[in-house]
Motif scaffolding. Structure first.
Motif, PDB file in Angstrom:
ATOM      1  N   PRO A  20       0.805  -1.229   0.000  1.00 10.50           N
ATOM      2  CA  PRO A  20       0.000   0.000   0.000  1.00 10.50           C
ATOM      3  C   PRO A  20       0.835   1.275   0.000  1.00 10.50           C
ATOM      4  CG  PRO A  20      -0.745  -1.545   1.690  1.00 10.50           C
ATOM      5  CD  PRO A  20       0.579  -2.039   1.196  1.00 10.50           C
ATOM      6  N   HIS A  21       2.112   1.192   0.406  1.00  9.82           N
ATOM      7  CA  HIS A  21       2.944   2.389   0.539  1.00  9.82           C
ATOM      8  C   HIS A  21       4.340   2.105  -0.003  1.00  9.82           C
ATOM      9  CE1 HIS A  21      -0.309   3.879   3.040  1.00  9.82           C
ATOM     10  NE2 HIS A  21      -0.177   2.821   3.817  1.00  9.82           N
ATOM     11  N   TRP A  22       4.451   2.028  -1.321  1.00 12.91           N
ATOM     12  CA  TRP A  22       5.734   1.686  -1.933  1.00 12.91           C
ATOM     13  C   TRP A  22       6.832   2.678  -1.569  1.00 12.91           C
ATOM     14  CZ3 TRP A  22       6.703  -2.922  -3.550  1.00 12.91           C
ATOM     15  CH2 TRP A  22       5.701  -3.705  -4.142  1.00 12.91           C
ATOM     16  N   ARG A  23       6.490   3.955  -1.428  1.00 14.48           N
ATOM     17  CA  ARG A  23       7.511   4.964  -1.134  1.00 14.48           C
ATOM     18  C   ARG A  23       8.205   4.707   0.192  1.00 14.48           C
ATOM     19  NH1 ARG A  23       4.671  10.757  -2.844  1.00 14.48           N
ATOM     20  NH2 ARG A  23       4.430  10.301  -5.077  1.00 14.48           N
ATOM     21  N   ASN A  28      10.677  -4.404  -0.230  1.00 17.02           N
ATOM     22  CA  ASN A  28       9.737  -4.835  -1.267  1.00 17.02           C
ATOM     23  C   ASN A  28       9.880  -4.037  -2.555  1.00 17.02           C
ATOM     24  OD1 ASN A  28       7.497  -6.947  -0.294  1.00 17.02           O
ATOM     25  ND2 ASN A  28       8.103  -5.687   1.456  1.00 17.02           N
ATOM     26  N   ARG A  29      10.126  -2.741  -2.433  1.00 22.96           N
ATOM     27  CA  ARG A  29      10.297  -1.930  -3.641  1.00 22.96           C
ATOM     28  C   ARG A  29      11.498  -2.411  -4.443  1.00 22.96           C
ATOM     29  NH1 ARG A  29      10.869   2.791  -1.482  1.00 22.96           N
ATOM     30  NH2 ARG A  29      13.117   3.009  -1.745  1.00 22.96           N
TER      31      ARG A  29
END
Length: 212
Positions: A20-23, A28-29
């Protein structure tokens, strides 16, 4: 729709990624970027593809049907997967297609969990705040795969994602890349049991008329 297929042949690996919050992601990114850079891998960032949570079931089933390996890539959130990834499983792994009467589309495929936890590995212990070894949270994944006739591969886990040294993150990403490139030639798969059979009796799934 966010689609990434790096060659013109049908993809053998389908990476379904959800964060939900790639930044804010440290691990995970990087794993998502590595998958996108790997030839022959079909990558789907669910939160980019379906920001409205309206999953195109037929498109997803077609992508999954082409693959030999389904990769579930996500952070562990409340001992499970992010909401949109759970919705993807609810919608795409449909009765009569993925399991149950006539549901044989996924038989013989592999399912691989690639996940991270915010807490360190030591926190998943009966004497620590998560109270259980991490393996205790895997049965829903294992049984989902089994019900669909899929083989559940040994997960690739990274604990303590919030505080891990950069060198450890880089090393983990390299392992992930090597695994994608070398699949299915993983030494540990040679002794892994074949997919279990979990047929669902028709009596356990009433028709739409009976359900109403």
């Amino acid at each position: 729709m966010s689609t990434n297929t790096n060659n013109n042949s049908p993809a053998r690996i389908y990476v379904v990624a959800a964060h939900p919050h790639w930044r804010e992601s440290r691990v995970n990114r990087r794993l998502l970027e590595a998958a996108r850079a790997t030839p022959g891998v079909d990558v789907n960032d669910l939160y980019d593809t379906y920001p409205d949570y309206a999953i195109d079931v037929k498109v997803e089933q077609a992508r999954l049907a082409r693959a030999d390996l389904l990769v579930l890539l996500h952070p562990i959130q409340w001992y499970s997967m992010p909401a949109l990834q759970k919705l993807w499983i609810d919608d795409v792994l449909d009765y009569g297609w993925a399991y149950g009467t006539g549901g044989r589309a996924l038989e013989g495929k592999d399912c691989w969990l690639v996940a991270t936890t915010g807490g360190p590995e030591g926190s998943y212990h009966p004497q620590s705040y998560n109270r259980y070894f991490f393996d205790a949270f895997l049965p829903p994944y294992e049984q989902t795969a089994a019900l669909c006739g899929m083989r559940f591969l040994p997960p690739l886990l990274f604990h303590g994602a919030r505080s891990a040294p950069a060198a450890e993150v880089t090393a983990h990403v390299e392992v992930f890349k090597e695994r994608l490139l070398s699949y299915p030639d993983w030494p540990e798969l040679e002794g892994l049991d074949v997919c279990v059979s979990c047929p669902v009796p028709e009596i356990d799934r009433p028709t739409a008329q009976e359900e109403s």
